[in-house]
Scaffold this motif. Sequence first.
Motif, PDB file in Angstrom:
ATOM      1  N   THR A 114       0.813  -1.220   0.000  1.00  0.00           N
ATOM      2  CA  THR A 114       0.000   0.000   0.000  1.00  0.00           C
ATOM      3  C   THR A 114       0.850   1.276   0.000  1.00  0.00           C
ATOM      4  O   THR A 114       1.986   1.286   0.466  1.00  0.00           O
ATOM      5  CB  THR A 114      -0.919   0.026   1.235  1.00  0.00           C
TER       6      THR A 114
ATOM      7  N   CYS B  43      -0.247   3.894   1.676  1.00  0.00           N
ATOM      8  CA  CYS B  43      -0.615   4.617   2.904  1.00  0.00           C
ATOM      9  C   CYS B  43       0.642   5.287   3.463  1.00  0.00           C
ATOM     10  O   CYS B  43       1.649   4.611   3.716  1.00  0.00           O
ATOM     11  CB  CYS B  43      -1.200   3.634   3.928  1.00  0.00           C
TER      12      CYS B  43
ATOM     13  N   ALA C  19      -3.955   5.961  10.477  1.00  0.00           N
ATOM     14  CA  ALA C  19      -4.836   6.541   9.457  1.00  0.00           C
ATOM     15  C   ALA C  19      -6.281   6.648   9.924  1.00  0.00           C
ATOM     16  O   ALA C  19      -7.017   7.512   9.453  1.00  0.00           O
ATOM     17  CB  ALA C  19      -4.778   5.714   8.181  1.00  0.00           C
TER      18      ALA C  19
HETATM   19 FE1  SF4 Z   1      -3.335   0.217   7.274  1.00  0.00          FE
HETATM   20 FE2  SF4 Z   1      -3.507   1.995   9.187  1.00  0.00          FE
HETATM   21 FE3  SF4 Z   1      -1.134   0.941   8.542  1.00  0.00          FE
HETATM   22 FE4  SF4 Z   1      -2.255   2.649   6.921  1.00  0.00          FE
HETATM   23  S1  SF4 Z   1      -1.585   3.082   9.021  1.00  0.00           S
HETATM   24  S2  SF4 Z   1      -1.388   0.677   6.335  1.00  0.00           S
HETATM   25  S3  SF4 Z   1      -4.403   2.191   7.125  1.00  0.00           S
HETATM   26  S4  SF4 Z   1      -2.853  -0.144   9.424  1.00  0.00           S
END
Ligand code: SF4
Length: 326
Positions: A115, A117, A138
Amino acid sequence: MHPFTYTKAADTREALVAGGRGGRYIAGGTTLVDLMRETVERPGALVDISGLPLREVTVTGRGGLRIGALVRMAEAAAHPEVRSGYPLVSQALELSASAQLRNMATIGGNIMQRTRCTYFRDVTAVCNKREPGSGCAALHGFNRGHAILGTSDSCVATHPSDLAVALTALDADVHLLGREGERTVPFAEFLLRPGSTPNREQAVRPGELIIAVEIPAHPRPLKSGYLKVRDRQSYEFALTSAAVALHIRGGVVREAKVAAGGVGTVPWRLPAVERRLIGGRPSDGLWAEAAEYAADGARPLAYNGFKAELLKRTVERQLRIVGGTA
Ligand code: SF4
């Protein structure tokens, strides 16, 4: 960077032996090397598989298309069989990353990418995906780019691959090879929703190697395309995207395959949209009615509520383009 050993596998058997001992496979390296530099990933051993004979695109005996795991994104996008039979796949690849990255990154690496993120890539933030049990920054942070579908209390990150959205729409399979032999996993089951274990992202067993993805035969003509909506027109991940494939015969939609990207923790198939389309006569009214179902079940966060409406409009617009009424 964390110290690691490097082995270049001479053949598949050698790769599987090294992979079975815990080595991480690397080919294009466009994701993994970045994550290693940022110390998000710290593998102790890398197994370079770039020399393995997995670079062919072939039409299968069943009339589908098999794309080797080491085919570069740019090669797959430009391949005549992909362009003519599955423009959806070509377009998804061409709208991904940058030209330089598409020349390096492989099909196998693309579906294994992690990801985007920002908290996942920031080792000072809590992240259940990077460090199970630490929390999710997040959830109550700046989550404008995060998912509204398939989320859990543990993780709300989107899956970043455009190709994966196209493969989801087309009911593709992933072929895997392990010490016990080859097995096939439907793409819809290959990427895992986060649940309480967001660190588990793919249905790959330890040491298994992706050898190919296969798109099954579809009725002809199959009109298809991919639309990606993002903050800037190049080198950016999707806010929303729509992969659409339609089989229209005798003025009626006989088959419809629709999936969305940028909104789910995995590429998100839209069965309610498909059901509304099948049996309908192509028209702007049909596309608009079907697209109304696109955000069913969405659970927006503080900053990404706009994605539900944006998704409906993205799906409607792409149905109009592929359905020929745009
Ligand atoms: Fe997932 Fe939260 Fe880690 Fe982002 S911060 S990858 S949304 S667990």
